[in-house]
Design a protein around this motif. Structure first.
Motif, PDB file in Angstrom:
ATOM      1  N   LEU A 144       0.834  -1.208   0.000  1.00 59.53           N
ATOM      2  CA  LEU A 144       0.000   0.000   0.000  1.00 59.53           C
ATOM      3  C   LEU A 144       0.866   1.254   0.000  1.00 59.53           C
ATOM      4  O   LEU A 144       0.560   2.233  -0.709  1.00 59.53           O
ATOM      5  CB  LEU A 144      -0.921   0.008   1.226  1.00 59.53           C
ATOM      6  N   MET A 145       1.952   1.259   0.768  1.00 57.45           N
ATOM      7  CA  MET A 145       2.826   2.437   0.813  1.00 57.45           C
ATOM      8  C   MET A 145       3.536   2.653  -0.524  1.00 57.45           C
ATOM      9  O   MET A 145       3.693   3.795  -0.972  1.00 57.45           O
ATOM     10  CB  MET A 145       3.828   2.296   1.958  1.00 57.45           C
ATOM     11  N   ILE A 146       3.932   1.564  -1.175  1.00 54.33           N
ATOM     12  CA  ILE A 146       4.570   1.694  -2.488  1.00 54.33           C
ATOM     13  C   ILE A 146       3.588   2.277  -3.498  1.00 54.33           C
ATOM     14  O   ILE A 146       3.912   3.217  -4.240  1.00 54.33           O
ATOM     15  CB  ILE A 146       5.095   0.328  -2.964  1.00 54.33           C
ATOM     16  N   GLU A 147       2.359   1.753  -3.518  1.00 55.24           N
ATOM     17  CA  GLU A 147       1.372   2.200  -4.506  1.00 55.24           C
ATOM     18  C   GLU A 147       0.781   3.572  -4.176  1.00 55.24           C
ATOM     19  O   GLU A 147       0.146   4.192  -5.018  1.00 55.24           O
ATOM     20  CB  GLU A 147       0.248   1.168  -4.626  1.00 55.24           C
ATOM     21  N   SER A 148       0.980   4.051  -2.948  1.00 62.39           N
ATOM     22  CA  SER A 148       0.489   5.392  -2.599  1.00 62.39           C
ATOM     23  C   SER A 148       1.281   6.474  -3.311  1.00 62.39           C
ATOM     24  O   SER A 148       0.787   7.580  -3.530  1.00 62.39           O
ATOM     25  CB  SER A 148       0.587   5.612  -1.085  1.00 62.39           C
TER      26      SER A 148
ATOM     27  N   ALA B 194      -5.286   7.899   1.511  1.00 58.18           N
ATOM     28  CA  ALA B 194      -6.218   6.806   1.790  1.00 58.18           C
ATOM     29  C   ALA B 194      -5.512   5.452   1.794  1.00 58.18           C
ATOM     30  O   ALA B 194      -5.979   4.506   2.428  1.00 58.18           O
ATOM     31  CB  ALA B 194      -7.348   6.806   0.758  1.00 58.18           C
ATOM     32  N   TYR B 195      -4.409   5.350   1.071  1.00 54.40           N
ATOM     33  CA  TYR B 195      -3.569   4.152   1.115  1.00 54.40           C
ATOM     34  C   TYR B 195      -2.631   4.187   2.317  1.00 54.40           C
ATOM     35  O   TYR B 195      -2.463   3.186   3.019  1.00 54.40           O
ATOM     36  CB  TYR B 195      -2.720   4.058  -0.159  1.00 54.40           C
ATOM     37  N   TYR B 196      -2.001   5.341   2.519  1.00 54.56           N
ATOM     38  CA  TYR B 196      -0.855   5.395   3.431  1.00 54.56           C
ATOM     39  C   TYR B 196      -1.254   5.322   4.900  1.00 54.56           C
ATOM     40  O   TYR B 196      -0.613   4.608   5.686  1.00 54.56           O
ATOM     41  CB  TYR B 196      -0.050   6.670   3.181  1.00 54.56           C
ATOM     42  N   LEU B 197      -2.289   6.066   5.282  1.00 52.94           N
ATOM     43  CA  LEU B 197      -2.655   6.098   6.698  1.00 52.94           C
ATOM     44  C   LEU B 197      -3.094   4.722   7.216  1.00 52.94           C
ATOM     45  O   LEU B 197      -2.606   4.279   8.271  1.00 52.94           O
ATOM     46  CB  LEU B 197      -3.742   7.165   6.935  1.00 52.94           C
ATOM     47  N   PRO B 198      -3.987   4.007   6.496  1.00 56.54           N
ATOM     48  CA  PRO B 198      -4.288   2.640   6.956  1.00 56.54           C
ATOM     49  C   PRO B 198      -3.064   1.735   6.935  1.00 56.54           C
ATOM     50  O   PRO B 198      -2.941   0.841   7.767  1.00 56.54           O
ATOM     51  CB  PRO B 198      -5.350   2.157   5.953  1.00 56.54           C
TER      52      PRO B 198
ATOM     53  N   ASP C 256      12.018   0.013   3.241  1.00 53.91           N
ATOM     54  CA  ASP C 256      11.279  -0.182   1.993  1.00 53.91           C
ATOM     55  C   ASP C 256      11.849   0.687   0.877  1.00 53.91           C
ATOM     56  O   ASP C 256      11.878   0.277  -0.287  1.00 53.91           O
ATOM     57  CB  ASP C 256       9.793   0.107   2.221  1.00 53.91           C
ATOM     58  N   ALA C 257      12.303   1.899   1.223  1.00 60.04           N
ATOM     59  CA  ALA C 257      12.970   2.741   0.231  1.00 60.04           C
ATOM     60  C   ALA C 257      14.261   2.079  -0.253  1.00 60.04           C
ATOM     61  O   ALA C 257      14.577   2.091  -1.454  1.00 60.04           O
ATOM     62  CB  ALA C 257      13.281   4.116   0.831  1.00 60.04           C
TER      63      ALA C 257
END
Length: 243
Positions: free
Chosen positions: A46-50, A127-131, A58-59
Motif C-alpha cells: 500500500l505504501m509503495i502504490e500510494s 487513503a492508502y498510506y494512513l491505513p 522499503d525505500a
C-alpha cells in the motif's frame, strides 16, 4: 478394572490432552505469525502504490529493485538473507519466525503489488498510506506476539546495540537514516509519506503490541521514585525492534 489400570488410563488421557493443547498452541502461533507477515506485506504494498514516499527499509529495497531488475519482494528476501548470514558469524541464530519473516514478507509484497492499483493524487495516496501505517503496527504486534523469533533486521540492530553500547533507539535511527539515504540515492520515492511513517510507526507499533498482548495496558497508578514499573515492562523487549 484394577486400580493400576485406572491410573494408567487417566495418565494416558492427560498426556493426550497435553499434546492436543500443545499442538493447538503451535498451530495458533503459526497462524498468528503468517497473518502478521501478510499484514506487513500488505502495508508495504500500500505504501509503495500510494506514491507518497516510503519508510527507510522499503525505500532501500525499492531502490535496489530499480537497479537490479529484481522484484521488491525478492530484494527484501535477499537483503534479509545477507543480514542473517552476517549476524550468524557474531552469534545470532535464526528461529522459525526469523526464516518466515525473511521469506514471507517478500512473497506477500510480490503477490499484492500486481493487484493493487496505484493511487492517483494525494487524497487517494493518503487513503492508502494512513491505513498502511496502522496495519504495519498491528502486523508487528501479531508476528512478535507469536513468539517465534525476531526478524533478521531486528537481530542486526541488537548486534550493533551490543557491540557499541548505544541505546537501541539510537542504533535504529542511525541504521534507518543510512538505508533511507541509500534508497533515495538509488531513486526511491522519499516524500510526505516518509515523514508520516517516521511520525506514525512508533504509536502504531505500540498500539499493535498492546492489542496483541505483547505490552500490557498502561495502568493508572503512580510509581514511587526509584521503583521499577515492572507491570509496564514489555514482554520480549529484545523483539520490539521493527523489521
Amino acid at each position: 478394572m484394577t486400580r493400576d489400570d485406572a491410573l494408567r488410563r487417566k495418565g494416558s488421557a492427560e498426556g493426550e490432552t497435553f499434546v492436543t493443547i500443545a499442538s493447538w498452541r503451535w498451530l495458533r502461533a503459526w497462524a498468528q505469525l503468517v497473518l502478521g507477515l501478510f499484514g506487513y506485506g500488505l502495508a508495504v504494498a500500500l505504501m509503495i502504490e500510494s506514491d507518497l514516499g516510503l519508510g527507510p527499509w522499503d525505500a532501500f529495497h525499492y531502490g535496489l529493485s530499480l537497479h537490479t531488475g529484481l522484484s521488491v519482494g525478492m530484494v527484501s528476501i535477499l537483503v534479509g538473507l545477507a543480514i542473517q548470514i552476517v549476524t550468524w558469524f557474531v552469534g545470532v541464530r535464526p528461529g522459525a519466525g526469523t526464516i518466515a519473516n525473511m521469506i514471507l514478507i517478500g512473497v506477500f509484497i510480490d503477490l499484492l503489488l500486481p493487484v493493487l492499483p496505484t493511487a492517483h493524487g494525494w487524497v487517494w495516496g493518503l487513503a492508502y498510506y494512513l491505513p498502511a501505517v496502522l496495519i504495519c503496527g498491528l502486523a508487528t504486534g501479531l508476528y512478535i506476539g507469536a513468539g517465534m523469533g525476531k526478524g533478521p533486521r531486528d537481530g542486526m540492530i541488537l548486534v550493533l546495540h551490543a557491540h557499541t553500547g548505544w541505546p537501541v533507539s539510537r542504533v535504529r535511527t542511525l541504521v534507518e537514516l543510512v538505508v533511507l539515504s541509500l534508497g533515495w540515492l538509488m531513486g526511491a520515492t522519499v516524500g510526505v509519506g516518509t515523514v508520516l511513517f517516521a511520525l506514525g510507526i512508533g504509536p502504531a507499533m505500540q498500539w499493535g503490541l498492546r492489542v496483541c498482548g505483547v505490552v500490557p495496558p498502561v495502568r493508572e497508578r503512580s510509581v514511587e521514585p526509584g521503583e521499577r514499573a515492572a507491570w509496564n515492562e514489555p514482554r520480549g523487549q529484545q523483539d520490539l525492534v521493527p523489521r
